[in-house]
Structures are given as C-alpha cells and as structure tokens.
Design an enzyme around this catalytic site. Sequence first.
Site, PDB file in Angstrom:
ATOM      1  N   LYS A 101      -2.319   2.455  -8.161  1.00  0.00           N
ATOM      2  CA  LYS A 101      -1.286   1.877  -9.020  1.00  0.00           C
ATOM      3  C   LYS A 101      -1.346   2.553 -10.385  1.00  0.00           C
ATOM      4  CE  LYS A 101       0.890  -1.362  -8.224  1.00  0.00           C
ATOM      5  NZ  LYS A 101       2.270  -1.445  -7.682  1.00  0.00           N
ATOM      6  N   SER A 103      -0.495   1.536 -13.298  1.00  0.00           N
ATOM      7  CA  SER A 103      -1.019   0.687 -14.374  1.00  0.00           C
ATOM      8  C   SER A 103      -2.540   0.642 -14.363  1.00  0.00           C
ATOM      9  CB  SER A 103      -0.457  -0.734 -14.249  1.00  0.00           C
ATOM     10  OG  SER A 103       0.944  -0.731 -14.419  1.00  0.00           O
ATOM     11  N   ARG A 106      -4.078   4.030 -15.570  1.00  0.00           N
ATOM     12  CA  ARG A 106      -4.063   4.162 -17.027  1.00  0.00           C
ATOM     13  C   ARG A 106      -5.211   3.395 -17.684  1.00  0.00           C
ATOM     14  NH1 ARG A 106       2.472   4.231 -18.233  1.00  0.00           N
ATOM     15  NH2 ARG A 106       2.999   5.187 -16.219  1.00  0.00           N
ATOM     16  N   ASP A 119      -3.940   8.100   9.635  1.00  0.00           N
ATOM     17  CA  ASP A 119      -3.331   8.663  10.840  1.00  0.00           C
ATOM     18  C   ASP A 119      -2.496   7.643  11.609  1.00  0.00           C
ATOM     19  OD1 ASP A 119      -4.008  11.457  11.204  1.00  0.00           O
ATOM     20  OD2 ASP A 119      -6.095  10.818  11.373  1.00  0.00           O
ATOM     21  N   GLU A 129     -12.052   3.971  -2.082  1.00  0.00           N
ATOM     22  CA  GLU A 129     -13.107   4.698  -2.794  1.00  0.00           C
ATOM     23  C   GLU A 129     -12.861   4.497  -4.283  1.00  0.00           C
ATOM     24  OE1 GLU A 129     -11.888   8.327  -1.230  1.00  0.00           O
ATOM     25  OE2 GLU A 129     -12.816   8.057   0.718  1.00  0.00           O
ATOM     26  N   GLN A 174     -11.976  -1.128  11.713  1.00  0.00           N
ATOM     27  CA  GLN A 174     -12.964  -1.470  10.685  1.00  0.00           C
ATOM     28  C   GLN A 174     -12.554  -2.718   9.912  1.00  0.00           C
ATOM     29  OE1 GLN A 174     -13.214   2.027   8.215  1.00  0.00           O
ATOM     30  NE2 GLN A 174     -11.247   1.674   7.238  1.00  0.00           N
TER      31      GLN A 174
END
EC number: 3.5.4.30
Length: 201
Positions: A101, A103, A106, A119, A129, A174
């Site tokens: 995002k 916002s 920043r 995929d 991450e 997962q």
Amino acid sequence: MLLSDRDIKAELTAGRLGLEPFEQGMIQPSSVDVRLDRFFRLFDNHKYPFIDPAEDQPDLTRFVEVVADQPFILHPGEFVLGSTFELVSLPDDVAARLEGKSSLGRLGLLTHSTAGFIDPGFSGHVTLELSNVATLPIKLWPGMKIGQMCFFRLSSAAEKPYGSAEYSSRYQGQRGPTASRSFLNFHRTDVSGTEAGRSSS
C-alpha cells in the site's frame, strides 16, 4: 490482461476466484485490498552462523501469535514474515501479484521483499515479507490493510498449475506465515567452465 473491479467481482461471484473472508469494500478499481493476520515468524539470529538456502534450518525462525487487539512492533531494520488474513484461491487461468500500500510505503514499511507473484492454481494464505526501512518502530495491527492484490488472466489455462503433482508446490495450502523451503528443490549450476568477462558460448 489485468482484471478490473468488474472482472474481479464476476470471478468472485462465479466462485472461480476465492478470497475468504471477503468484504465488498476491499475491492479497488483494479485490485483487492488484503489484511494482515495475527501470526508472524521472527528470525532467531543465534541458532545458525549463517543462512544457507541449500540446507534445512528448521530453527531459523520461530512462530509468534499476537493478541488480536494488540499490535506487533516491527523495529527499524527488522525483517519478519507475516501472512494475509484472507485465504486466496486462484483458478488455472488467473495469476496474481501482491503489491504494498502506498500509504504504508511512505511510512517505511515494505510488504514483500521479492516474492510478490502468485501462480495460477495456488490456494492458501499468502506469506508476507515485512521490512521496516524507517528510523522508528512501526505498529502492525492485526486486521489492518497491508497490501493490494491484482489479478491477471492468462492467454490460456496453465497446463500444470501450482499444486499439480508434477511440481513440489511447497507452499500450497499454507496457513499463516510459512518459513522458506528452498532446500527442497535447491538447484545449483556448475559455473566452473566459464571465465570472468567472457561468454560461455
């Protein structure tokens, strides 16, 4: 072809695209906002002398669950794994990409370091991450909007989509942030026959 909001709604209604739990207000002009779950994986810097993608290092990260109404504090320079609150399921002819995002970017929050592509055929909670490149700690609230997912229709359905028996599909199904399983299909090419500054051909 990038799917528009109209296309995304049609795919959801037809049951081909899955986002659970889903809220109509999350749909943007050409993407869907996704939210942060309450599960994280923190790196334990004292278990191994280095990270080796060729080796199974099961104690490299440890699982942390925060209380739903409390934030997770991401400190400057820290890298952790998180996951989307939404369970994402893609048909064989649609791929997706996770973007951060604006916002949050920043504020110094990076949502994914490299693995933003998803995929066709994938089903599961997408691992995030998360990195703090700011100079102050950042509060990450479970349930907050953490990124946006855009969808691409393939020119034809994938012959062997993610989850097929031919592929290891290490992250299919997962739940929560999943540690790297790179050792399962680690590949290393012999580069001893090349010389610096010269092509091998």
